[in-house]
Design an enzyme around this catalytic site. Structure first.
Site, PDB file in Angstrom:
ATOM      1  N   GLY A  49     -30.036  31.840 -31.090  1.00 50.42           N
ATOM      2  CA  GLY A  49     -28.737  31.575 -30.486  1.00 50.42           C
ATOM      3  C   GLY A  49     -27.539  31.606 -31.425  1.00 50.42           C
ATOM      4  CD  GLU A 104     -28.355  24.897 -32.971  1.00 50.67           C
ATOM      5  OE1 GLU A 104     -28.415  26.139 -32.947  1.00 50.67           O
ATOM      6  OE2 GLU A 104     -29.320  24.154 -32.702  1.00 50.67           O
ATOM      7  CG  ASP A 108     -28.407  19.704 -24.727  1.00 45.01           C
ATOM      8  OD1 ASP A 108     -27.448  19.270 -24.068  1.00 45.01           O
ATOM      9  OD2 ASP A 108     -29.544  19.829 -24.237  1.00 45.01           O
ATOM     10  CE  LYS A 136     -25.039  21.738 -23.267  1.00 40.11           C
ATOM     11  NZ  LYS A 136     -26.010  22.068 -22.216  1.00 40.11           N
ATOM     12  CG  PHE A 157     -27.750  25.743 -19.311  1.00 36.65           C
ATOM     13  CD1 PHE A 157     -28.514  24.922 -20.120  1.00 36.65           C
ATOM     14  CD2 PHE A 157     -27.957  27.115 -19.384  1.00 36.65           C
ATOM     15  CE1 PHE A 157     -29.461  25.441 -20.988  1.00 36.65           C
ATOM     16  CE2 PHE A 157     -28.901  27.645 -20.253  1.00 36.65           C
ATOM     17  CZ  PHE A 157     -29.653  26.812 -21.050  1.00 36.65           C
ATOM     18  CB  VAL A 158     -22.465  27.323 -21.958  1.00 36.46           C
ATOM     19  CG1 VAL A 158     -21.464  26.382 -21.316  1.00 36.46           C
ATOM     20  CG2 VAL A 158     -23.048  26.716 -23.228  1.00 36.46           C
TER      21      VAL A 158
HETATM   22  P1  IMP Z   1     -30.958  20.127 -28.721  1.00 39.43           P
HETATM   23  O1  IMP Z   1     -32.146  20.035 -29.635  1.00 39.43           O
HETATM   24  O2  IMP Z   1     -31.224  19.420 -27.421  1.00 39.43           O
HETATM   25  O3  IMP Z   1     -29.678  19.704 -29.365  1.00 39.43           O
HETATM   26  O4  IMP Z   1     -30.863  21.619 -28.262  1.00 39.43           O
HETATM   27  C1  IMP Z   1     -30.278  22.590 -29.027  1.00 39.43           C
HETATM   28  C2  IMP Z   1     -30.750  23.944 -28.566  1.00 39.43           C
HETATM   29  O5  IMP Z   1     -30.973  23.973 -27.164  1.00 39.43           O
HETATM   30  C3  IMP Z   1     -29.688  24.991 -28.820  1.00 39.43           C
HETATM   31  O6  IMP Z   1     -29.875  25.590 -30.076  1.00 39.43           O
HETATM   32  C4  IMP Z   1     -29.897  25.969 -27.706  1.00 39.43           C
HETATM   33  O7  IMP Z   1     -30.892  26.896 -28.064  1.00 39.43           O
HETATM   34  C5  IMP Z   1     -30.437  25.124 -26.579  1.00 39.43           C
HETATM   35  N1  IMP Z   1     -29.378  24.748 -25.634  1.00 39.43           N
HETATM   36  C6  IMP Z   1     -28.858  23.529 -25.418  1.00 39.43           C
HETATM   37  N2  IMP Z   1     -27.905  23.552 -24.476  1.00 39.43           N
HETATM   38  C7  IMP Z   1     -27.796  24.840 -24.118  1.00 39.43           C
HETATM   39  C8  IMP Z   1     -26.940  25.536 -23.175  1.00 39.43           C
HETATM   40  O8  IMP Z   1     -26.075  24.970 -22.491  1.00 39.43           O
HETATM   41  N3  IMP Z   1     -27.127  26.882 -23.091  1.00 39.43           N
HETATM   42  C9  IMP Z   1     -28.045  27.567 -23.831  1.00 39.43           C
HETATM   43  N4  IMP Z   1     -28.857  26.946 -24.714  1.00 39.43           N
HETATM   44  C10 IMP Z   1     -28.733  25.614 -24.849  1.00 39.43           C
END
Ligand code: IMP
Length: 196
Positions: A49, A104, A108, A136, A157-158
């Protein structure tokens, strides 16, 4: 010509993203100067990403620094996090004694960045900072320090600019908001006209 993807709402256009990434690069440089850093940071992009974000930052920061890549996945399929973070490729990155700057696409729950910071600090990095294009905050489960944030966004969700849904929409130039209803009607219309 009919559009090749559903008309999702644009949250940040590519131009807006470019401008913001320039500002982030300036802030990163200012901090390095203020800290009297003698060595450049070790840039580590969380793939897939963060690739477009990392590429842009690499172009804007002086010195064409190498960008290492680490794979981390907390999403299995769909838009709900699995809670588990699988890391691969970290062992190939020479972080020992380095100031790591993790790049990153979106933070999220914070689990991915928390896992990667712990990993690199455990591997001997002198410090591990984080630059993320999007955050977020309302979704955070693990508190992680974000040193450079492009934009804070609500709980949506983007997609686009590197971010995907099960491999789809990663190549969109803008950051858009995923809407399953918009996707359904686009597909229905495409099927009715014999398109994609
Ligand atoms: P975290 O570990 O929950 O912070 O998730 C981070 C990862 O989840 C990011 O690197 C993305 O790959 C994925 N992710 C989280 N939210 C989104 C979204 O809104 N769209 C697409 N990928 C997301």
């Amino acid at each position: 010509m009919s559009p090749s993807h559903p008309p999702f709402r644009v949250l940040f256009s590519r131009d807006t993203i470019l401008r913001r990434v320039h500002e982030l690069a300036r802030a990163i440089q200012d901090d390095l100067q203020a800290a009297g850093a003698t060595t450049p940071p070790c840039l580590v992009s969380v793939i897939e990403g963060a690739r477009p974000f990392a590429r842009l930052l690499q172009q804007v920061l002086p010195g064409q620094l190498p960008v290492y890549e680490v794979r981390a996945s907390s999403y299995g399929r769909g838009t709900v996090s699995s809670g588990q973070v699988a890391v691969s490729g970290a062992e190939r990155i020479p972080v020992q004694g380095q100031h790591v700057l993790l790049l990153e696409d979106i933070v999220d729950t914070g689990r991915t960045i928390a896992a990667l910071r712990a990993r690199f600090l455990g591997d001997g990095a002198r410090s591990c900072r984080v630059a993320t294009l999007l955050s977020k905050p309302s979704r955070r489960v693990v508190e992680v320090p974000l040193d450079y944030t492009g934009f804070e966004i609500p709980d949506e969700f983007v997609l686009g600019f590197g971010m995907d849904l099960d491999g789809r929409y990663r190549e969109l130039p803008d950051v858009v908001i995923y809407d399953p209803e918009v996707e359904r009607s686009f597909r229905g219309a495409a099927a009715a006209t014999g398109g994609a």
